[in-house]
Enzyme design. Sequence first.
Site, PDB file in Angstrom:
ATOM      1  N   GLU A   1       0.862  -1.192   0.000  1.00 42.66           N
ATOM      2  CA  GLU A   1       0.000   0.000   0.000  1.00 42.66           C
ATOM      3  C   GLU A   1       0.893   1.234   0.000  1.00 42.66           C
ATOM      4  O   GLU A   1       1.301   1.728   1.035  1.00 42.66           O
ATOM      5  CB  GLU A   1      -0.915  -0.015   1.228  1.00 42.66           C
ATOM      6  CG  GLU A   1      -1.920   1.121   1.250  1.00 42.66           C
ATOM      7  CD  GLU A   1      -2.725   1.162   2.535  1.00 42.66           C
ATOM      8  OE1 GLU A   1      -3.579   2.064   2.654  1.00 42.66           O
ATOM      9  OE2 GLU A   1      -2.504   0.316   3.424  1.00 42.66           O
TER      10      GLU A   1
ATOM     11  N   HIS B   1       0.260   8.032   5.936  1.00 35.21           N
ATOM     12  CA  HIS B   1       1.527   7.694   5.290  1.00 35.21           C
ATOM     13  C   HIS B   1       2.502   8.868   5.369  1.00 35.21           C
ATOM     14  O   HIS B   1       2.108  10.035   5.282  1.00 35.21           O
ATOM     15  CB  HIS B   1       1.298   7.306   3.834  1.00 35.21           C
ATOM     16  CG  HIS B   1       0.574   6.007   3.664  1.00 35.21           C
ATOM     17  ND1 HIS B   1       1.092   4.947   2.947  1.00 35.21           N
ATOM     18  CD2 HIS B   1      -0.629   5.588   4.126  1.00 35.21           C
ATOM     19  CE1 HIS B   1       0.238   3.936   2.973  1.00 35.21           C
ATOM     20  NE2 HIS B   1      -0.826   4.311   3.676  1.00 35.21           N
TER      21      HIS B   1
ATOM     22  N   HIS C   1      -9.827   0.510   0.277  1.00 39.50           N
ATOM     23  CA  HIS C   1     -10.699   1.174   1.269  1.00 39.50           C
ATOM     24  C   HIS C   1     -11.443   2.381   0.669  1.00 39.50           C
ATOM     25  O   HIS C   1     -11.251   3.527   1.055  1.00 39.50           O
ATOM     26  CB  HIS C   1      -9.965   1.548   2.545  1.00 39.50           C
ATOM     27  CG  HIS C   1      -8.650   2.257   2.419  1.00 39.50           C
ATOM     28  ND1 HIS C   1      -8.455   3.353   1.620  1.00 39.50           N
ATOM     29  CD2 HIS C   1      -7.461   2.026   3.036  1.00 39.50           C
ATOM     30  CE1 HIS C   1      -7.206   3.768   1.747  1.00 39.50           C
ATOM     31  NE2 HIS C   1      -6.585   2.976   2.599  1.00 39.50           N
TER      32      HIS C   1
ATOM     33  N   ASP D   1     -15.735  -1.482   9.831  1.00 40.67           N
ATOM     34  CA  ASP D   1     -15.468  -1.534  11.272  1.00 40.67           C
ATOM     35  C   ASP D   1     -16.393  -0.625  12.085  1.00 40.67           C
ATOM     36  O   ASP D   1     -16.283  -0.558  13.308  1.00 40.67           O
ATOM     37  CB  ASP D   1     -14.009  -1.168  11.560  1.00 40.67           C
ATOM     38  CG  ASP D   1     -13.670   0.272  11.186  1.00 40.67           C
ATOM     39  OD1 ASP D   1     -14.467   0.925  10.475  1.00 40.67           O
ATOM     40  OD2 ASP D   1     -12.597   0.756  11.603  1.00 40.67           O
ATOM     41  N   GLY D   2     -17.297   0.099  11.399  1.00 39.27           N
ATOM     42  CA  GLY D   2     -18.196   0.994  12.104  1.00 39.27           C
ATOM     43  C   GLY D   2     -17.629   2.371  12.361  1.00 39.27           C
ATOM     44  O   GLY D   2     -18.327   3.240  12.895  1.00 39.27           O
TER      45      GLY D   2
ATOM     46  N   HIS E   1     -14.837   3.724   9.916  1.00 37.24           N
ATOM     47  CA  HIS E   1     -14.338   4.257   8.650  1.00 37.24           C
ATOM     48  C   HIS E   1     -15.459   4.663   7.685  1.00 37.24           C
ATOM     49  O   HIS E   1     -15.263   5.565   6.865  1.00 37.24           O
ATOM     50  CB  HIS E   1     -13.417   3.244   7.969  1.00 37.24           C
ATOM     51  CG  HIS E   1     -12.023   3.234   8.514  1.00 37.24           C
ATOM     52  ND1 HIS E   1     -11.686   2.597   9.693  1.00 37.24           N
ATOM     53  CD2 HIS E   1     -10.875   3.791   8.052  1.00 37.24           C
ATOM     54  CE1 HIS E   1     -10.396   2.766   9.930  1.00 37.24           C
ATOM     55  NE2 HIS E   1      -9.882   3.488   8.945  1.00 37.24           N
TER      56      HIS E   1
ATOM     57  N   ASP F   1      -8.382  -3.691   7.444  1.00 36.58           N
ATOM     58  CA  ASP F   1      -7.353  -2.657   7.546  1.00 36.58           C
ATOM     59  C   ASP F   1      -6.833  -2.582   8.983  1.00 36.58           C
ATOM     60  O   ASP F   1      -6.468  -1.514   9.467  1.00 36.58           O
ATOM     61  CB  ASP F   1      -7.880  -1.292   7.091  1.00 36.58           C
ATOM     62  CG  ASP F   1      -6.761  -0.284   6.838  1.00 36.58           C
ATOM     63  OD1 ASP F   1      -5.640  -0.712   6.513  1.00 36.58           O
ATOM     64  OD2 ASP F   1      -6.998   0.932   6.986  1.00 36.58           O
TER      65      ASP F   1
ATOM     66  N   LEU G   1      -8.422   8.865  12.382  1.00 36.27           N
ATOM     67  CA  LEU G   1      -8.246   7.424  12.506  1.00 36.27           C
ATOM     68  C   LEU G   1      -6.812   7.027  12.151  1.00 36.27           C
ATOM     69  O   LEU G   1      -6.212   7.579  11.233  1.00 36.27           O
ATOM     70  CB  LEU G   1      -9.227   6.689  11.602  1.00 36.27           C
ATOM     71  CG  LEU G   1     -10.708   6.796  12.011  1.00 36.27           C
ATOM     72  CD1 LEU G   1     -11.614   6.306  10.893  1.00 36.27           C
ATOM     73  CD2 LEU G   1     -10.973   6.018  13.298  1.00 36.27           C
TER      74      LEU G   1
END
Length: 381
Positions: free
Chosen positions: A119, A133, A207, A239-240, A242, A265, A301
């Site tokens: 990634e 990143h 994603h 995941d609730g 993102h 992820d 996040l």
Amino acid sequence: MTEVLEGRTADGRGVRVRYSAAGIEEITDHPTAPDLLLLPGLIDIQLNGYAGLDVNDPTRPAGELSDLVRVLWQQGVTTVYPTIISADDATTTALVTRAAAARAADPTTAYGVPGLHLEGPYISSVEGARGAHDPAVIRDPDLDEFARWQKAASGAIAIVTLAPERKGALEFTRHLAEEVVVSVGHSLATADEVHAFAAAGGRLSTHLGNALPVQLDRHYNPIWPQLVEDALTAGLIADGHHLPADTFAAFVRAKGPTRCVLTSDAAALAGCAPGDYTTAVGGAVTVGPDGSLRLQGTPYLAGSGASLLDCLRWSTGPGGLPLDTAVTMATTTPANLLGLTDRGRLEVGARADLIQLTRTPEGGIGDLVTVVVNGTPQTAV
């Protein structure tokens, strides 16, 4: 030796599955099967770590990847593509070399890790799009550099996430499209660039709906062309945190479950107790009481704190998906995307990767009871 598992498939059918190390040998109807879900093992195509184990820290021992494979069994994940994020040449080389050594040393790890996901670093450097990143290492695609990494990885790099708008990205995609799954992610590509990427052989959206600035043009943004482009399968972090439930549901309806993949992820701190931590990637991170991972002192996040099994639970709860649809997105669809024609399915001849789970009183996904990996029952979870 032949073994038997009984339970109910994602569509409610009672079955008895006879299996061995050779694979699934027989599936018969069993109307009085116990009220346990019997599903294919989950396949996670994007995971950076779990339970303190980190695939992006080059100081960790090579054997840690084997530990990660076994820890993930406890979350129903039998196949994983460890995900290495943007780094300098030396670090990426060290990480893929370490992964290759772990796969070579342990057949169980080689089976559980059929490939790696790179990634970056060929992604957007724009604030918001680059996510967590490091901007200092983000750069244009380099075929020679990638070839060195693929050699160091013993050919294991199977997915590459990049930004199609970067110089040379389309030629890079065309060159690699038959060798790896090239994915768009961390990108501010225009509609023309997204469609050109798909025409060049791009096959995945990493994603989708994340790694974007908070504010975008309501019509001209990278999401719509990725949704409409049938060549692209959408990776969705369920995941609730993102994706809001309505956004998640709209993406699945737009693409269809055969072109959507559930991904966790998960970061190294996924599965860890709430508190403040310092990590090799991300720095100071807080694990919240709700399981979210955020850069300390900010609302941003820092990866996901959920396993793919957690994502399956959320997608069939707040996410609103029927169980069989969500299971397809966590098993068959990723298997098909990566060419794993003998995994991610409950059928005779497939690999015997199986999980058995309880049901909650409300009919949801409960606790993991049994895990079978490549025909071998694992220690009770």
